[in-house]
Write a protein that holds these residues in place. Structure first.
Motif: not given
Length: 60
Positions: A39-55
């Motif tokens: 579920t996209v929350t501000p916290q999850a969106a930040g984590m996704i942005a940090k590892i966007s090159h891996l996923v």
């Protein structure tokens, strides 16, 4: 309605900083090819942005 995305790990965590490894673990990822729905929350969106090159991110 809550927005959800499917994350699929496409690159290895080997030779990545510890912070990125822990972010993958907190999102329940850890091996190439594993997928999870988040579920996209501000916290999850930040984590996704940090590892966007891996996923790969797909909207559901």
């Amino acid at each position: 309605m809550e927005k959800k995305v499917r994350l699929t790990q496409i690159k290895s965590a080997i030779d990545r900083p510890l912070r990125q490894k822990r972010t993958l673990a907190s999102l329940k990822l850890g091996r190439i090819g594993k997928s999870v729905e988040v579920t996209v929350t501000p916290q999850a969106a930040g984590m996704i942005a940090k590892i966007s090159h891996l996923v790969k991110v797909e909207e559901i």
